[in-house]
Every structure is written in C-alpha cells, then in structure tokens.
Write a protein that holds these residues in place. Sequence first.
Motif, PDB file in Angstrom:
ATOM      1  N   VAL A 166      13.701  -6.361  -4.771  1.00 28.36           N
ATOM      2  CA  VAL A 166      13.003  -5.634  -5.842  1.00 28.36           C
ATOM      3  C   VAL A 166      11.974  -4.655  -5.281  1.00 28.36           C
ATOM      4  O   VAL A 166      11.480  -3.785  -5.999  1.00 28.36           O
ATOM      5  CB  VAL A 166      12.323  -6.616  -6.826  1.00 28.36           C
ATOM      6  N   GLY A 167      11.642  -4.797  -4.012  1.00 30.06           N
ATOM      7  CA  GLY A 167      10.714  -3.880  -3.355  1.00 30.06           C
ATOM      8  C   GLY A 167      11.031  -3.791  -1.880  1.00 30.06           C
ATOM      9  O   GLY A 167      11.333  -4.804  -1.242  1.00 30.06           O
ATOM     10  N   ASP A 168      10.977  -2.571  -1.331  1.00 30.18           N
ATOM     11  CA  ASP A 168      11.307  -2.378   0.082  1.00 30.18           C
ATOM     12  C   ASP A 168      10.376  -1.315   0.656  1.00 30.18           C
ATOM     13  O   ASP A 168       9.704  -0.597  -0.086  1.00 30.18           O
ATOM     14  CB  ASP A 168      12.763  -1.946   0.230  1.00 30.18           C
ATOM     15  N   THR A 169      10.339  -1.205   1.968  1.00 35.64           N
ATOM     16  CA  THR A 169       9.481  -0.203   2.591  1.00 35.64           C
ATOM     17  C   THR A 169      10.214   1.133   2.687  1.00 35.64           C
ATOM     18  O   THR A 169      11.415   1.168   2.977  1.00 35.64           O
ATOM     19  CB  THR A 169       9.010  -0.655   3.983  1.00 35.64           C
ATOM     20  N   PRO A 217       3.714   2.987 -10.772  1.00 38.18           N
ATOM     21  CA  PRO A 217       4.628   1.855 -10.997  1.00 38.18           C
ATOM     22  C   PRO A 217       5.560   1.659  -9.807  1.00 38.18           C
ATOM     23  O   PRO A 217       5.767   2.557  -9.000  1.00 38.18           O
ATOM     24  CB  PRO A 217       5.410   2.295 -12.247  1.00 38.18           C
ATOM     25  N   GLY A 218       6.118   0.485  -9.727  1.00 36.67           N
ATOM     26  CA  GLY A 218       7.095   0.215  -8.668  1.00 36.67           C
ATOM     27  C   GLY A 218       6.609  -0.813  -7.675  1.00 36.67           C
ATOM     28  O   GLY A 218       5.408  -1.131  -7.605  1.00 36.67           O
ATOM     29  N   LEU A 219       7.563  -1.320  -6.883  1.00 36.12           N
ATOM     30  CA  LEU A 219       7.274  -2.402  -5.948  1.00 36.12           C
ATOM     31  C   LEU A 219       7.548  -2.028  -4.493  1.00 36.12           C
ATOM     32  O   LEU A 219       7.432  -2.874  -3.611  1.00 36.12           O
ATOM     33  CB  LEU A 219       8.110  -3.639  -6.318  1.00 36.12           C
ATOM     34  N   ILE A 261      -1.352  -6.824  -4.294  1.00 36.24           N
ATOM     35  CA  ILE A 261      -1.110  -6.106  -5.556  1.00 36.24           C
ATOM     36  C   ILE A 261       0.389  -6.076  -5.871  1.00 36.24           C
ATOM     37  O   ILE A 261       0.809  -6.324  -7.014  1.00 36.24           O
ATOM     38  CB  ILE A 261      -1.684  -4.682  -5.481  1.00 36.24           C
ATOM     39  N   LYS A 262       1.198  -5.786  -4.867  1.00 35.74           N
ATOM     40  CA  LYS A 262       2.640  -5.712  -5.082  1.00 35.74           C
ATOM     41  C   LYS A 262       3.227  -7.092  -5.407  1.00 35.74           C
ATOM     42  O   LYS A 262       4.137  -7.202  -6.241  1.00 35.74           O
ATOM     43  CB  LYS A 262       3.325  -5.135  -3.846  1.00 35.74           C
ATOM     44  N   CYS A 263       2.724  -8.143  -4.764  1.00 36.56           N
ATOM     45  CA  CYS A 263       3.211  -9.489  -5.055  1.00 36.56           C
ATOM     46  C   CYS A 263       2.885  -9.894  -6.485  1.00 36.56           C
ATOM     47  O   CYS A 263       3.740 -10.439  -7.202  1.00 36.56           O
ATOM     48  CB  CYS A 263       2.605 -10.503  -4.074  1.00 36.56           C
TER      49      CYS A 263
END
Length: 350
Positions: A166-169, A217-219, A261-263
């Motif tokens: 759901v989130g990547d670098t 917004p976004g992860l 924050i992202k977690c």
Amino acid sequence: MNATAAGAVVLGIETSCDETGVALLRWTPKAPSEGLLAHRLFSQIRLHAEYGGVVPELASRDHVRKLLPLIRGCLAEAGLGVADVGAVAYTSGPGLVGALLVGAATGQALAWSLGVPALGVHHMEGHLLAPLLEPQAPEPPFLALLVSGGHSMLVDVAAVGSYRVVGDTLDDAAGEAFDKTAKLMGLPYPGGPALAALAEHGHDGVFRFSRPMTDRPGLDFSFSGLKTQVLLAWQRSDQSEQTRADIALAFEQAMVDTLLIKCRRALEQTGRRQLVIAGGVGANQRLRSALLEAGRVDGFEVRYPRLEFCTDNGAMIALAGAIRLASGQVASTAATVVPRWDLESLEAVG
C-alpha cells in the motif's frame, strides 16, 4: 525425511547482500519459535568499510569463503549431521545477483546430494515473517512496515503469501537514506548505526527538517529531498562535532516522524490493529519507541523481531522456506535467482 511434515529440519541460507546467514529450524507449525536449533551470521562490514559501501564482486567471493564453514558450525552447534537436513531454503531474491547465486547454487547442490527438497525464498517475505520467530508471534491479518537498506514499504498482510503493497519508496529507502546522510557528514561505514548513535548526543531543536510527503494524501515515501536538506545544512554549518550530532538528531527525528505518520495513516486506511516492524531500520530505538507510544495512544499493537533478526539472517529464510515447503511448494533443481522480485507476485499459502 519429508520436509512437509512437522519435525523436519530446514536449513536456511541468506546471501542477498553483505551478510552470510545460516540457520537450522525444526519445523513446528504451532510454535515456530521453539524450532530454531542454531543460527550463525558473518557480516562483511570490515571488508567493505574501506570502500564506503558494498562492492558486489567482493561480497560474492566472501559468501563463497564463509558459507560452508557457517553451515558446518550450525550443524555442530545443533548436534546434527548433514544427513539430518530435511529441506533447504535459500534467498533467491531480491538482492545482488552474484551474491544470490552463491546461496542458490550451494542450497540446490546440497539438497540434490541429500535427495531433499529445496526452495528459493523472497528476501522481504523473510523479513516480514521474522516476528513469527518470537514466542508471542503475531497472526495475520496485520500491517507490516518493512524498512531496510534497499526497501521501505507498507504491506497489508491478509495471510501468509497474500500481500498488498500500500506504500513504497519513490527513491531512497529509509536505510539507504541513513547511510548516505551519514556518509556525507563523514561518518564511518556502515553509516546508519553510526548516525543513530551520534544522534543521542544531539541538542533538540537546533535543526529541523521536513517530513517528506506527509503534507499530501498517500502512503508512498521519498527520502532523497531530506538527504539534500541535510547536505545543505551541513555545508552551511561550522561542521563541529556538536553540529554533526545536532544534525544527526534532526535527521533521525524527521525520518521517524515520517514513518510514524505513514504507519498511522495506513492503519486507518486498512483497518488493521496490528503493526509489524521488520528490516534493519526496525532496530532503530527511536523508531521503536515512537511506534510503541503511538500504539499505546491509538490502541494498536506493535510487534517486531528481536534485534538480531531485524538485519539479514538465515533464521528468517529457514522459517519462510519451512512455511512454504509445508504447503507443498518445491523449486526445480535449477539455481534460479530473481534480483528484482515483486512481493505481491508471491503465491498465497494455504
């Protein structure tokens, strides 16, 4: 010995980068943590230190030198002979292709000579499942934060093998940003741990850096801009030892706040109430403390492996391999490696 049966001994081999890891795990499905018989690790830090980073060819050659002695040492520690090995699991990707081939070739050759199954394991799945080696192991579903030198991702784990990133670098991974930031300030290799240690002596509030991509917004993650901010601050400073420590603290705070924050955002979006932290950066004490406090305040549970299983190791590969072998997955006899391997492409485990 049938590798799909409880009680089989699985040999785990990890050679994806600059650490040679070996472990022996007796597969006990209901209590994996009780089955770890022995594990050994050799780090190549001294070998690569003079170059300021990993030299792939040197890494591969050192795996060749160290792998068999480590396997012999593990067998001796566990009081077993090579004939007691019931299956072999090795890291087949992602990683450095030459380093991966050393582990794959050794694992396949050993399995063929013993007449036992072998299986290539996804390195990041190994990290993701490492907390299962703890007595109080998390059970899916959960959210995983995988942070290491090469990866920074948030993974929604519905079950073992059922992963949704759901989130990547978008650029540098968290560990890579730690190492590069340390290097630009003249800290020794490996820079991440050195920077974290230096941050303990920093003065709070002297420097402040942005929390990248948290204002939208976004992860996904992006740490290249944070690294640039540190470089400019360092170049414009008096470059004293105290300033170095102050910048290290500000960088670490920015990194930890960004991950936190992202977690929190990912937990809210996925509805998960368990957060698993894995990978080398998961050993960072400031990050662990921040996430544990957030879990206490927000009401989610935080789980992570012991420090020795945060970095690359053979135990996590033995465990991931044992789980997949028990589900009936077996590799061909080819020593196949996959330097770039999408985590979401893995098969779910029944």
